[in-house]
Design a protein around this motif. Structure first.
Motif, PDB file in Angstrom:
ATOM      1  N   MET A  99       0.825  -1.205   0.000  1.00 47.17           N
ATOM      2  CA  MET A  99       0.000   0.000   0.000  1.00 47.17           C
ATOM      3  C   MET A  99       0.865   1.264   0.000  1.00 47.17           C
ATOM      4  O   MET A  99       0.529   2.256  -0.654  1.00 47.17           O
ATOM      5  N   GLU A 100       1.983   1.209   0.712  1.00 47.22           N
ATOM      6  CA  GLU A 100       2.900   2.364   0.720  1.00 47.22           C
ATOM      7  C   GLU A 100       3.466   2.612  -0.674  1.00 47.22           C
ATOM      8  O   GLU A 100       3.526   3.759  -1.144  1.00 47.22           O
ATOM      9  N   LEU A 101       3.883   1.542  -1.320  1.00 44.89           N
ATOM     10  CA  LEU A 101       4.453   1.675  -2.667  1.00 44.89           C
ATOM     11  C   LEU A 101       3.386   2.088  -3.680  1.00 44.89           C
ATOM     12  O   LEU A 101       3.645   2.898  -4.575  1.00 44.89           O
ATOM     13  N   VAL A 127      -2.252  -9.325  -6.709  1.00 46.31           N
ATOM     14  CA  VAL A 127      -3.127  -8.789  -7.762  1.00 46.31           C
ATOM     15  C   VAL A 127      -4.428  -8.286  -7.148  1.00 46.31           C
ATOM     16  O   VAL A 127      -4.912  -7.190  -7.470  1.00 46.31           O
ATOM     17  N   ARG A 128      -5.003  -9.078  -6.245  1.00 42.79           N
ATOM     18  CA  ARG A 128      -6.268  -8.684  -5.607  1.00 42.79           C
ATOM     19  C   ARG A 128      -6.090  -7.411  -4.781  1.00 42.79           C
ATOM     20  O   ARG A 128      -6.938  -6.512  -4.833  1.00 42.79           O
ATOM     21  N   TRP A 129      -5.012  -7.331  -4.033  1.00 45.80           N
ATOM     22  CA  TRP A 129      -4.756  -6.131  -3.221  1.00 45.80           C
ATOM     23  C   TRP A 129      -4.645  -4.881  -4.097  1.00 45.80           C
ATOM     24  O   TRP A 129      -5.180  -3.831  -3.766  1.00 45.80           O
ATOM     25  N   ILE A 130      -3.928  -5.020  -5.217  1.00 42.22           N
ATOM     26  CA  ILE A 130      -3.771  -3.871  -6.125  1.00 42.22           C
ATOM     27  C   ILE A 130      -5.129  -3.472  -6.714  1.00 42.22           C
ATOM     28  O   ILE A 130      -5.482  -2.290  -6.749  1.00 42.22           O
ATOM     29  N   SER A 131      -5.877  -4.473  -7.164  1.00 42.35           N
ATOM     30  CA  SER A 131      -7.170  -4.200  -7.779  1.00 42.35           C
ATOM     31  C   SER A 131      -8.120  -3.522  -6.795  1.00 42.35           C
ATOM     32  O   SER A 131      -8.822  -2.556  -7.137  1.00 42.35           O
ATOM     33  N   GLU A 132      -8.132  -3.995  -5.563  1.00 44.40           N
ATOM     34  CA  GLU A 132      -8.999  -3.404  -4.540  1.00 44.40           C
ATOM     35  C   GLU A 132      -8.565  -1.986  -4.202  1.00 44.40           C
ATOM     36  O   GLU A 132      -9.398  -1.078  -4.077  1.00 44.40           O
TER      37      GLU A 132
END
Length: 360
Positions: free
Chosen positions: A230-232, A284-289
């Motif tokens: 999340m920081e990046l 991938v899911r974390w980025i998409s969310e």
């Protein structure tokens, strides 16, 4: 299947890097031969209008691409297109040429359908590779993956200048560019996975300041925690990065069936293939969310079957990349997954892969 019954057993009797080199020699000959390209296309190339997508202003005939690392020096993109890939990503390329780490540096884990590599970013250097690629004629998108030269003295401002040099070279021929900010196969390991360092790098590339810049993606490690990611991501979003690649190889040794003694003897390096698929899907899911599905994501890491491809896409990946799966399953893998995707669309009574995301 000829590959699994004949070719693979022969190749797997050789050292992994030797087998890879021989495959490349044949692939390069095939790339240069119109007859062999036509034969490969007749045997393996499968396309369907339902698999086509337009992303970043580029047309992707199907969602399966060749991952960075397989064709580091840009010798064989033509035969990869003939085999049915929807796009190819070359590299990683670096500012300076590098011979990489000492051999042996590539290892198979057959029981896990995985590889461990510590190649060390061996490549001919950005200038040479870009010059070579200028002579290639492709009708699929060409991605260029850039990384920092494998040299512990190239740090700080020198590292940023190294990236900028490769970035400017890549812009001459790339349809999109991937900024690789982690490489577990180098002495320094994590290069630019510090938020402050990443901010400085992206500022130097000046992506947000020029709308004409070729679509530039950031590739993350598979070993990030959600907090680190999340920081990046926040840094990337501040710089208006148009998409992401998830993920790079893993330094961890999770989910392995291979004996711990064998893994210990192999030593350090990046793990790729089937065991890292759960990590890749999760990131991938974390980025998409986090981006509310508004930024395209290329999912990579363990894609070797329809099941994994669907998992990745339902997690939010718009496109996919393959490397280790190609070694274990052979050149028919791309056709197989694409055909099964079309069959899946028909069973769901939808016409386009775009609609797959709406039923997830």
């Amino acid at each position: 299947m000829i590959y699994k019954s004949l070719v693979k057993p022969l190749l797997f009797q050789l050292d992994a890097e030797r087998a890879h080199d021989l495959t490349h020699i044949f692939a390069q000959k095939a790339s240069e031969s119109r007859i062999l390209r036509s034969l490969a296309k007749a045997l393996y190339n499968y396309q369907s209008p339902g698999l086509c997508q337009n992303i970043w202003g580029l047309k992707f005939r199907n969602p399966l691409g060749l991952a960075a690392g397989f064709d580091k020096n840009g010798h064989i993109p033509e035969i990869m297109e003939a085999l049915g890939f929807g796009f190819v990503e070359i590299g990683s390329i670096t500012g300076n040429p590098s011979t990489g780490n000492p051999k042996p540096r590539l290892f198979r884990l057959p029981g896990d359908h995985a590889l461990i590599n510590r190649m060390g970013l061996n490549n001919d250097g950005a200038k040479t590779i870009v010059k070579r690629l200028k002579n290639k004629k492709l009708s699929i998108p060409l991605g260029i993956n850039i990384a920092k030269t494998h040299d512990p003295t190239v740090m700080g401002d020198r590292a940023i200048r190294d990236y900028v040099h490769s970035f400017k070279e890549a812009q001459k021929i790339a349809d999109y560019i991937t900024v690789n900010i982690s490489c577990p196969n180098t002495t320094e390991g994590k290069t630019f996975e510090d938020p402050a360092a990443l901010d400085e790098l992206l500022a130097a590339l000046a992506i947000r300041n020029d709308a004409r810049v070729i679509p530039t993606l950031v590739k993350f490690s598979s070993d990030l925690t959600k907090e680190q990611l999340m920081e990046l991501l926040q840094v990337c979003e501040d710089h208006q990065i148009p998409g992401y690649v998830a993920c790079n190889t893993s330094s961890a040794r999770d989910n392995l069936q291979t004996s711990s003694d064998i893994v210990k003897d192999i030593g350090r390096g990046g793990l790729s293939g089937r065991p890292i698929a759960p990590k890749s899907v999760r990131i991938v899911r974390w980025i998409s969310e986090a981006t509310k599905g508004q930024k395209p994501v290329i999912g990579v890491g363990g894609v070797d079957s329809l099941a994994t491809a669907l998992d990745m896409m339902l997690a939010g990946a718009d496109l996919l990349q393959v490397y280790s799966g190609l070694i274990y399953e052979g050149p028919g893998l791309i056709k197989s997954i694409n055909r099964q995707l079309v069959r899946e669309l028909k069973e769901l009574n939808i016409d386009s892969i775009h609609q797959l995301f709406s039923v997830s």
